[in-house]
Design an enzyme around this catalytic site. Sequence first.
Site, PDB file in Angstrom:
ATOM      1  N   ARG A 145     -12.681  12.742   4.422  1.00 25.62           N
ATOM      2  CA  ARG A 145     -11.364  13.377   4.583  1.00 25.62           C
ATOM      3  C   ARG A 145     -10.935  14.038   3.278  1.00 25.62           C
ATOM      4  O   ARG A 145     -10.340  15.121   3.275  1.00 25.62           O
ATOM      5  CB  ARG A 145     -10.323  12.329   5.006  1.00 25.62           C
ATOM      6  CG  ARG A 145     -10.447  11.910   6.463  1.00 25.62           C
ATOM      7  CD  ARG A 145      -9.584  10.692   6.757  1.00 25.62           C
ATOM      8  NE  ARG A 145      -8.186  10.938   6.526  1.00 25.62           N
ATOM      9  CZ  ARG A 145      -7.342  10.053   5.985  1.00 25.62           C
ATOM     10  NH1 ARG A 145      -7.766   8.847   5.634  1.00 25.62           N
ATOM     11  NH2 ARG A 145      -6.091  10.357   5.811  1.00 25.62           N
ATOM     12  N   LYS A 152      -7.604  -1.281   6.262  1.00 20.74           N
ATOM     13  CA  LYS A 152      -7.816  -2.065   5.029  1.00 20.74           C
ATOM     14  C   LYS A 152      -6.870  -3.259   4.984  1.00 20.74           C
ATOM     15  O   LYS A 152      -7.264  -4.374   4.646  1.00 20.74           O
ATOM     16  CB  LYS A 152      -7.575  -1.186   3.789  1.00 20.74           C
ATOM     17  CG  LYS A 152      -8.628  -0.109   3.576  1.00 20.74           C
ATOM     18  CD  LYS A 152      -8.475   0.609   2.250  1.00 20.74           C
ATOM     19  CE  LYS A 152      -7.392   1.638   2.182  1.00 20.74           C
ATOM     20  NZ  LYS A 152      -7.576   2.844   2.989  1.00 20.74           N
ATOM     21  N   ASP A 162     -13.749   2.928   6.846  1.00 20.42           N
ATOM     22  CA  ASP A 162     -12.768   3.665   6.036  1.00 20.42           C
ATOM     23  C   ASP A 162     -13.421   4.216   4.778  1.00 20.42           C
ATOM     24  O   ASP A 162     -13.074   5.300   4.309  1.00 20.42           O
ATOM     25  CB  ASP A 162     -11.575   2.781   5.658  1.00 20.42           C
ATOM     26  CG  ASP A 162     -10.504   3.594   4.931  1.00 20.42           C
ATOM     27  OD1 ASP A 162     -10.051   4.608   5.498  1.00 20.42           O
ATOM     28  OD2 ASP A 162     -10.141   3.258   3.792  1.00 20.42           O
ATOM     29  N   HIS A 169       0.863  -1.181   0.000  1.00 16.36           N
ATOM     30  CA  HIS A 169       0.000   0.000   0.000  1.00 16.36           C
ATOM     31  C   HIS A 169       0.891   1.220   0.000  1.00 16.36           C
ATOM     32  O   HIS A 169       1.971   1.203   0.599  1.00 16.36           O
ATOM     33  CB  HIS A 169      -0.921   0.013   1.223  1.00 16.36           C
ATOM     34  CG  HIS A 169      -2.130   0.867   1.044  1.00 16.36           C
ATOM     35  ND1 HIS A 169      -3.301   0.407   0.478  1.00 16.36           N
ATOM     36  CD2 HIS A 169      -2.352   2.172   1.315  1.00 16.36           C
ATOM     37  CE1 HIS A 169      -4.194   1.375   0.443  1.00 16.36           C
ATOM     38  NE2 HIS A 169      -3.634   2.471   0.939  1.00 16.36           N
ATOM     39  N   SER A 174      -6.434   4.544   8.381  1.00 18.27           N
ATOM     40  CA  SER A 174      -7.046   4.293   7.072  1.00 18.27           C
ATOM     41  C   SER A 174      -6.321   3.165   6.344  1.00 18.27           C
ATOM     42  O   SER A 174      -6.928   2.201   5.867  1.00 18.27           O
ATOM     43  CB  SER A 174      -7.003   5.592   6.246  1.00 18.27           C
ATOM     44  OG  SER A 174      -7.362   5.341   4.917  1.00 18.27           O
TER      45      SER A 174
HETATM   46  N1  URA Z   1      -4.003   5.670   1.520  1.00 13.82           N
HETATM   47  C1  URA Z   1      -5.049   5.328   2.306  1.00 13.82           C
HETATM   48  O1  URA Z   1      -5.633   4.270   2.149  1.00 13.82           O
HETATM   49  N2  URA Z   1      -5.439   6.185   3.254  1.00 13.82           N
HETATM   50  C2  URA Z   1      -4.823   7.354   3.483  1.00 13.82           C
HETATM   51  O2  URA Z   1      -5.227   8.071   4.379  1.00 13.82           O
HETATM   52  C3  URA Z   1      -3.733   7.706   2.661  1.00 13.82           C
HETATM   53  C4  URA Z   1      -3.337   6.835   1.681  1.00 13.82           C
END
Ligand code: URA
Length: 441
Positions: A174, A193, A167, A88, A189
């Site tokens: 956000r 996930k 999220d 990620h 966040s």
């Molecule tokens: N990627 C995400 O999933 N969340 C964030 O807040 C920033 C990048």
Amino acid sequence: MPTVLSLIEAKRDGASLSDAAIQAFVDGVVAPEAPARFPDYQVAAFLMAVFFRGLDDRERRTLTLAMCHSGETLAFPADPDRPVVDKHSSGGVGDKVSLPLAPLLACLGFRVPMISGRSLGITGGTLDKLESIPGFTTRLSRERILRQVEELGVAMAGQTENMVPADRRLYALRDVTGTVPQRDLITASILSKKLAEGLQALVLDVKFGSGAFLHAYADARVLAETLVQLANACGVRTRAMLTDMETPLGRAAGNWLEIRETVQCLSGAGPADLRELVIAQAAQLLLQTGRAEDVAAATTEASRCLDSGAPLARWNDLLAAQGADLARYAMLLCADAIVPAVGELKALESGYVTRCAAGILGAVIRDLGGGRVRQDSTLNPGVGIDHLRKPGEQVQAGEVLCRVHAADGPSLEVGLARAREAFEIQPEPPAPRPLIREILG
Ligand code: URA
């Protein structure tokens, strides 16, 4: 049960919230309807309070886990030959690494249940990029992700009402309330996930520079440490790469334009910086799962696999599995542009490119319709920037610095004028900057 107003006031005044209070907040975020469901304006106010006051270690962990368990989670059958892994990014301009990396990892024998997000602020999002492919769906049920990952090795999905729904809602709020660039909210966040995916290993790409949420290297490093610590404490072997986002990654940024560059990368071509990160992140996961002895062996294995053509074939299988209209997709890939207005930005003098500011170009692309300024903004998948010239490259006056793809003539003119501000040309080349500054974990 605390009211949402009392939670906002407590965080505004700097209190450390109890676990029960944080759970009550997440419950109110995902409740299906009022009065249990907190309204957008109060959720946004709470996010702004966290933005300014922050969370301590316990609060951050509790929020992350409550968000992770706000919906269904994945669990895969044990198979030591096929570890479950993912990556990620904290977000960057032109950062399309996940797209070629996911099928590459599947071809290296991993299972990759990738849950991603949409565009956030000036950074692009994997879901919006994938959805620029006609017909491609990112709305997959838990059962479908599990089945597809077992069969194909990879699924690319988004948060839904059933998976990480907290999220899903917080991310969208956000994006349009100026509350993205905050360490604790980013950590909760991302890890909500990733922890929902049932992973054994994770590599994180934490970006710094003008095209990242945290511009300063020192701040990004604290974010990387926070992410690595929490993910490892939750049982996922995790490392973070700190990578430079002062310049967009690759030579294209914008949803569809990044799909085109992904296909180039999977075809053994494409920009060197994109290939470098894709291979480095695959190599990290080979190391983290004990499938390679050292970095050199891992890098060789990842490069060979990318060059074999198998990941491109797996990408095509992934598109077919997730509903893409392959005939239209193939037609679009042959087109030089899919929007009516494309213009060239030309260098006014000769010299070396010393700056190609990702922060400015990301904002240009968002405002052309590549990202959102309101929750109901409609994206135009074809807008963006390509043919980018990068720092260190020599240009002659009159040569193209980039092309801007826009929906119409007037927005093209504005985009070209703003894009010019991103570039600087000097008689001497700039000092080279490494793309990967450090690896933590
Ligand atoms: N990627 C995400 O999933 N969340 C964030 O807040 C920033 C990048």
